[in-house]
Structure formats: structure tokens, C-alpha cells
Design a protein around this motif. Structure first.
Motif, PDB file in Angstrom:
ATOM      1  N   ALA A   1     -66.639 -14.389 -12.357  1.00 31.73           N
ATOM      2  CA  ALA A   1     -67.731 -15.162 -12.945  1.00 31.73           C
ATOM      3  C   ALA A   1     -68.978 -14.292 -12.960  1.00 31.73           C
ATOM      4  CB  ALA A   1     -67.980 -16.437 -12.146  1.00 31.73           C
ATOM      5  N   VAL A   2     -69.775 -14.428 -13.999  1.00 34.40           N
ATOM      6  CA  VAL A   2     -71.073 -13.760 -14.064  1.00 34.40           C
ATOM      7  C   VAL A   2     -72.142 -14.831 -14.155  1.00 34.40           C
ATOM      8  CG1 VAL A   2     -72.562 -12.161 -15.324  1.00 34.40           C
ATOM      9  CG2 VAL A   2     -70.095 -11.726 -15.172  1.00 34.40           C
ATOM     10  N   MET A   3     -73.195 -14.658 -13.365  1.00 31.91           N
ATOM     11  CA  MET A   3     -74.185 -15.714 -13.210  1.00 31.91           C
ATOM     12  C   MET A   3     -75.596 -15.147 -13.314  1.00 31.91           C
ATOM     13  SD  MET A   3     -74.394 -18.284  -9.933  1.00 31.91           S
ATOM     14  CE  MET A   3     -74.825 -16.954  -8.793  1.00 31.91           C
ATOM     15  N   ASN A   4     -76.431 -15.847 -14.032  1.00 30.09           N
ATOM     16  CA  ASN A   4     -77.863 -15.578 -13.991  1.00 30.09           C
ATOM     17  C   ASN A   4     -78.334 -15.894 -12.574  1.00 30.09           C
ATOM     18  OD1 ASN A   4     -80.738 -15.931 -14.162  1.00 30.09           O
ATOM     19  ND2 ASN A   4     -80.547 -16.254 -16.357  1.00 30.09           N
ATOM     20  N   SER A   5     -78.890 -14.922 -11.867  1.00 37.24           N
ATOM     21  CA  SER A   5     -79.208 -15.135 -10.457  1.00 37.24           C
ATOM     22  C   SER A   5     -80.445 -15.995 -10.234  1.00 37.24           C
ATOM     23  CB  SER A   5     -79.386 -13.797  -9.736  1.00 37.24           C
ATOM     24  OG  SER A   5     -78.146 -13.153  -9.608  1.00 37.24           O
ATOM     25  N   HIS A   6     -81.103 -16.412 -11.324  1.00 35.47           N
ATOM     26  CA  HIS A   6     -82.174 -17.405 -11.204  1.00 35.47           C
ATOM     27  C   HIS A   6     -81.605 -18.818 -11.245  1.00 35.47           C
ATOM     28  CE1 HIS A   6     -85.300 -14.334 -11.609  1.00 35.47           C
ATOM     29  NE2 HIS A   6     -84.559 -13.803 -12.554  1.00 35.47           N
ATOM     30  N   LEU A   7     -80.319 -18.937 -11.511  1.00 37.88           N
ATOM     31  CA  LEU A   7     -79.629 -20.227 -11.463  1.00 37.88           C
ATOM     32  C   LEU A   7     -79.572 -20.715 -10.022  1.00 37.88           C
ATOM     33  CD1 LEU A   7     -77.836 -22.173 -13.293  1.00 37.88           C
ATOM     34  CD2 LEU A   7     -75.878 -20.908 -12.370  1.00 37.88           C
ATOM     35  N   TRP A   8     -79.831 -21.986  -9.787  1.00 40.04           N
ATOM     36  CA  TRP A   8     -79.727 -22.531  -8.437  1.00 40.04           C
ATOM     37  C   TRP A   8     -78.261 -22.503  -8.022  1.00 40.04           C
ATOM     38  CZ3 TRP A   8     -82.864 -27.768  -8.790  1.00 40.04           C
ATOM     39  CH2 TRP A   8     -84.161 -27.491  -9.240  1.00 40.04           C
ATOM     40  N   HIS A   9     -77.974 -21.892  -6.890  1.00 42.54           N
ATOM     41  CA  HIS A   9     -76.589 -21.746  -6.454  1.00 42.54           C
ATOM     42  C   HIS A   9     -76.532 -21.584  -4.940  1.00 42.54           C
ATOM     43  CE1 HIS A   9     -78.019 -17.566  -6.702  1.00 42.54           C
ATOM     44  NE2 HIS A   9     -77.069 -17.257  -5.819  1.00 42.54           N
ATOM     45  N   GLY A  10     -75.323 -21.652  -4.401  1.00 48.53           N
ATOM     46  CA  GLY A  10     -75.123 -21.438  -2.970  1.00 48.53           C
ATOM     47  C   GLY A  10     -73.665 -21.620  -2.601  1.00 48.53           C
ATOM     48  N   GLY A  11     -73.272 -21.029  -1.488  1.00 49.38           N
ATOM     49  CA  GLY A  11     -71.921 -21.211  -0.990  1.00 49.38           C
ATOM     50  C   GLY A  11     -71.728 -22.611  -0.424  1.00 49.38           C
ATOM     51  N   THR A  12     -70.478 -23.050  -0.368  1.00 50.51           N
ATOM     52  CA  THR A  12     -70.142 -24.330   0.267  1.00 50.51           C
ATOM     53  C   THR A  12     -69.268 -24.064   1.490  1.00 50.51           C
ATOM     54  OG1 THR A  12     -68.185 -24.626  -1.148  1.00 50.51           O
ATOM     55  CG2 THR A  12     -70.267 -25.573  -1.929  1.00 50.51           C
ATOM     56  N   ASN A  13     -69.095 -25.093   2.311  1.00 43.78           N
ATOM     57  CA  ASN A  13     -68.309 -24.939   3.529  1.00 43.78           C
ATOM     58  C   ASN A  13     -66.836 -24.713   3.219  1.00 43.78           C
ATOM     59  OD1 ASN A  13     -70.101 -25.037   5.727  1.00 43.78           O
ATOM     60  ND2 ASN A  13     -70.268 -27.266   5.586  1.00 43.78           N
ATOM     61  N   ASN A  14     -66.236 -23.797   3.951  1.00 39.59           N
ATOM     62  CA  ASN A  14     -64.795 -23.587   3.884  1.00 39.59           C
ATOM     63  C   ASN A  14     -64.150 -24.604   4.816  1.00 39.59           C
ATOM     64  OD1 ASN A  14     -62.150 -22.727   4.028  1.00 39.59           O
ATOM     65  ND2 ASN A  14     -62.659 -20.555   4.142  1.00 39.59           N
ATOM     66  N   LEU A  15     -63.605 -25.663   4.251  1.00 39.75           N
ATOM     67  CA  LEU A  15     -63.053 -26.750   5.051  1.00 39.75           C
ATOM     68  C   LEU A  15     -61.629 -26.476   5.507  1.00 39.75           C
ATOM     69  CD1 LEU A  15     -64.335 -29.764   2.895  1.00 39.75           C
ATOM     70  CD2 LEU A  15     -65.416 -28.719   4.901  1.00 39.75           C
ATOM     71  N   THR A  16     -60.926 -25.595   4.811  1.00 36.94           N
ATOM     72  CA  THR A  16     -59.505 -25.376   5.101  1.00 36.94           C
ATOM     73  C   THR A  16     -59.250 -24.147   5.962  1.00 36.94           C
ATOM     74  OG1 THR A  16     -59.153 -23.990   3.145  1.00 36.94           O
ATOM     75  CG2 THR A  16     -58.945 -26.386   2.858  1.00 36.94           C
ATOM     76  N   GLY A  17     -60.179 -23.217   5.948  1.00 42.93           N
ATOM     77  CA  GLY A  17     -59.947 -21.955   6.643  1.00 42.93           C
ATOM     78  C   GLY A  17     -59.164 -20.950   5.838  1.00 42.93           C
ATOM     79  N   GLU A  18     -58.792 -21.305   4.595  1.00 45.24           N
ATOM     80  CA  GLU A  18     -58.106 -20.359   3.729  1.00 45.24           C
ATOM     81  C   GLU A  18     -59.057 -19.233   3.337  1.00 45.24           C
ATOM     82  OE1 GLU A  18     -56.697 -22.492   0.362  1.00 45.24           O
ATOM     83  OE2 GLU A  18     -55.229 -23.669   1.482  1.00 45.24           O
ATOM     84  N   SER A  19     -58.517 -18.048   3.179  1.00 48.10           N
ATOM     85  CA  SER A  19     -59.325 -16.903   2.791  1.00 48.10           C
ATOM     86  C   SER A  19     -59.973 -17.141   1.433  1.00 48.10           C
ATOM     87  CB  SER A  19     -58.445 -15.647   2.736  1.00 48.10           C
ATOM     88  OG  SER A  19     -59.199 -14.523   2.369  1.00 48.10           O
ATOM     89  N   ARG A  20     -61.264 -16.779   1.331  1.00 48.72           N
ATOM     90  CA  ARG A  20     -61.999 -16.928   0.077  1.00 48.72           C
ATOM     91  C   ARG A  20     -62.894 -15.698  -0.099  1.00 48.72           C
ATOM     92  NH1 ARG A  20     -67.602 -18.602  -1.527  1.00 48.72           N
ATOM     93  NH2 ARG A  20     -67.481 -16.402  -0.965  1.00 48.72           N
ATOM     94  N   ARG A  21     -62.223 -14.553  -0.224  1.00 44.69           N
ATOM     95  CA  ARG A  21     -62.934 -13.284  -0.335  1.00 44.69           C
ATOM     96  C   ARG A  21     -63.519 -13.122  -1.737  1.00 44.69           C
ATOM     97  NH1 ARG A  21     -57.603 -10.177   1.487  1.00 44.69           N
ATOM     98  NH2 ARG A  21     -56.877 -11.913   0.192  1.00 44.69           N
ATOM     99  N   VAL A  22     -64.746 -12.607  -1.778  1.00 45.18           N
ATOM    100  CA  VAL A  22     -65.405 -12.384  -3.059  1.00 45.18           C
ATOM    101  C   VAL A  22     -66.244 -11.118  -2.972  1.00 45.18           C
ATOM    102  CG1 VAL A  22     -67.419 -13.805  -2.455  1.00 45.18           C
ATOM    103  CG2 VAL A  22     -66.827 -13.465  -4.872  1.00 45.18           C
ATOM    104  N   LEU A  23     -66.283 -10.390  -4.079  1.00 45.38           N
ATOM    105  CA  LEU A  23     -67.162  -9.229  -4.204  1.00 45.38           C
ATOM    106  C   LEU A  23     -68.345  -9.614  -5.072  1.00 45.38           C
ATOM    107  CD1 LEU A  23     -64.493  -6.469  -4.984  1.00 45.38           C
ATOM    108  CD2 LEU A  23     -65.350  -7.194  -2.745  1.00 45.38           C
ATOM    109  N   HIS A  24     -69.522  -9.089  -4.735  1.00 41.45           N
ATOM    110  CA  HIS A  24     -70.747  -9.435  -5.446  1.00 41.45           C
ATOM    111  C   HIS A  24     -71.458  -8.192  -5.993  1.00 41.45           C
ATOM    112  CE1 HIS A  24     -71.199 -13.311  -2.836  1.00 41.45           C
ATOM    113  NE2 HIS A  24     -70.560 -13.571  -3.958  1.00 41.45           N
TER     114      HIS A  24
END
Length: 276
Positions: free
Chosen positions: A213-236
Motif C-alpha cells: 500500500a502507498v499512503m499520503n503520510s498526511h492521512l490520519w493513520h495508526g497501527g491497531t492492536n495485534n489481538l491474535t499474536g500472529e506475525s504482521r511484519r511490514v516494511l516502511h
């Protein structure tokens, strides 16, 4: 054009990486303009994805408590930083034509790579306040306006980011939340009393591993809680208009090995020409 030639302009650099007026579809441009983000499915092929996953895990294990210290550490997450200097496998992330075309469509002028970080929230962690990635330090909780630079709605966009999903982004494992269209407003601190709370118009950016995904960084955004503990690796891979400072000073960190490996066009994007 011979990629070993010296790059003399920003447009030359983009051309080397295959960016042209047709790199993005009209719908992709519309998504960036109206929603503030676009999603590219299956942008990372299976072989490359596996290599990125393995390298990510290796770096987390090798760096241990020092992981992410070049830029930022965050409680409850596995963070990595300075990835352009940590393996050839990452070279194609910050130079991908779809990404570069999207960043240019957002910023609309010369830009450079600001940083390339990694993030993976562990179980029960990952929730971030809604924010934009621009001078967020000028704001404090409970303060609606503070002296300093901030972007007004009529100002140009200065920053943009890409999210390289190395695992499935699901609704319950910490996917990024965004509030579509808010890149056209001021920072959320001007509007919201509780930026940690769910926003009535927020959506989760989900996708299969290999999605970008590509995002305008002025867009309001944020991470959410990992409820399952499954891996959610991301590069930025993160970008900034060329007249501003980088989040990570690439010239300070660039290694001779990296400098010699990458093309002049990549050096131009990192703003490290002549470092050696």
C-alpha cells in the motif's frame, strides 16, 4: 540510458526505474487523490517475499535489543531501521516503479528516501494514536495548537510512505487503520480529543502477504492492536520532499558496500551522491 551514468536530475532517476506517465492507472491516481492511499495486490513475488521474510527475522534475532535504534524503538513491537544498508534484498523496495510513481503523484515535486524501517507488533500491542507523519512532535496530547510548523489544507504534501506487507494484514492482527480523505485536513490533533479511540470513518488496510500500500503520510493513520499474536511484519520505505531533512540521515549511515552496490539513480534517491 546506461544506469552507470551520473544522474543529473530527479526525472532522470525516475526514468531509470521505469516510471512514466502510464505507470499508474487513472483509478490508482483517483484513490491517492480522494482516499489518500492506494493498494497494490501481489506486488511482491513469492520468491522475493520469502527472502524478505527470512531477512527480517534474521535481523531481529541478530540485532536483539539494539534493533531499530538508528531511528526509533516502540514498546510492544519489533522494530528495524536503516534497512537500505542491511541487504540487497531491500534494494527493490524503495525503488519500485509503482511506489515511486505513487509518491511522485502525492508530493508532486522532487523527493528523496527519508528512511526505511520495519515494524511488527506483538500480541496485545500495536495501537497507535491517529497521526500524520509530519512534525507530529509539535503537538501534545490535550493541546489543540502549538507554535511550530504544521501543514495547512492548502499547503503542498511533503511526505508519503509505502507499506510492504510481509504477512497477511488482517482485521485482528494489527492492520493499519486510516481515515480516508483526511489528508485534505489539518493534523488530527486539531479535531480529536482522543486519538487512540476508534474513528467512526476509519477503515483497516488489509491484504495478503505480498501486497503493498502507498499512503499520503498526511492521512490520519495508526497501527491497531495485534489481538491474535500472529506475525504482521511490514516494511516502511518513507519519502520526503527533497528540500526537507530525512528522518534518517542517509549520508551519515550509507556504507561503502551499499554505495558501491546500488545504481547512481538509487544514490540520487537516497541523496548520498559523492559520499565516497
Amino acid at each position: 540510458m546506461n544506469v552507470q551514468e551520473k544522474i543529473n536530475s530527479f526525472k532522470e532517476a525516475l526514468s531509470v526505474f521505469g516510471v512514466n506517465e502510464n505507470t499508474l492507472t487513472e483509478q490508482e491516481k483517483k484513490d491517492l487523490d480522494e482516499k489518500g492511499f492506494v493498494v497494490f495486490e501481489n506486488l511482491i513475488d513469492e520468491k522475493w517475499l520469502k527472502e524478505l521474510q527470512e531477512k527480517y527475522n534474521d535481523l531481529v534475532e541478530i540485532e536483539g535489543a539494539e534493533a531499530g535504534t538508528e531511528v526509533h524503538q516502540e514498546a510492544g513491537t519489533r522494530r528495524l531501521s536503516n534497512l537500505m544498508n542491511k541487504g540487497e534484498v531491500f534494494d527493490g523496495c524503495y525503488t519500485h516503479p509503482k511506489v515511486l510513481a505513487s509518491i511522485y503523484h502525492i508530493i508532486k515535486r522532487d523527493f528523496k528516501v527519508s528512511a526505511m524501517n520495519g515494524r511488527d507488533a506483538v500480541k496485545g500491542h500495536g495501537l497507535q494514536a491517529l497521526h500524520e507523519d509530519w512534525n507530529d512532535s509539535f503537538f501534545e496530547e490535550g493541546v489543540m495548537e502549538k507554535d511550530g510548523d504544521y501543514r495547512n489544507p492548502d499547503d503542498p504534501f511533503n511526505v508519503a510512505i509505502s507499506l510492504w506487507m510481509l504477512d497477511d494484514f488482517k482485521e485482528d492482527n494489527g492492520a493499519t487503520r486510516v481515515v480516508p480523505g483526511t489528508h485534505l485536513k489539518k493534523a488530527p490533533q486539531f479535531y480529536l480529543k482522543d486519538r487512540m479511540a476508534d474513528h467512526p470513518e476509519q477503515v483497516l488496510v488489509t491484504g495478503k502477504a505480498g501486497t503493498v500500500a502507498v499512503m499520503n503520510s498526511h492521512l490520519w493513520h495508526g497501527g491497531t492492536n495485534n489481538l491474535t499474536g500472529e506475525s504482521r511484519r511490514v516494511l516502511h520505505p518513507y519519502y520526503v520532499a527533497r528540500e526537507f531533512k530525512q528522518q534518517q540521515d542517509q549520508r551519515q549511515y550509507i556504507t561503502k558496500e551499499t554505495y558501491d552496490r546500488i545504481s547512481p539513480a538509487a544514490r540520487y534517491l537516497l541523496d548520498v551522491e559523492g559520499a565516497f
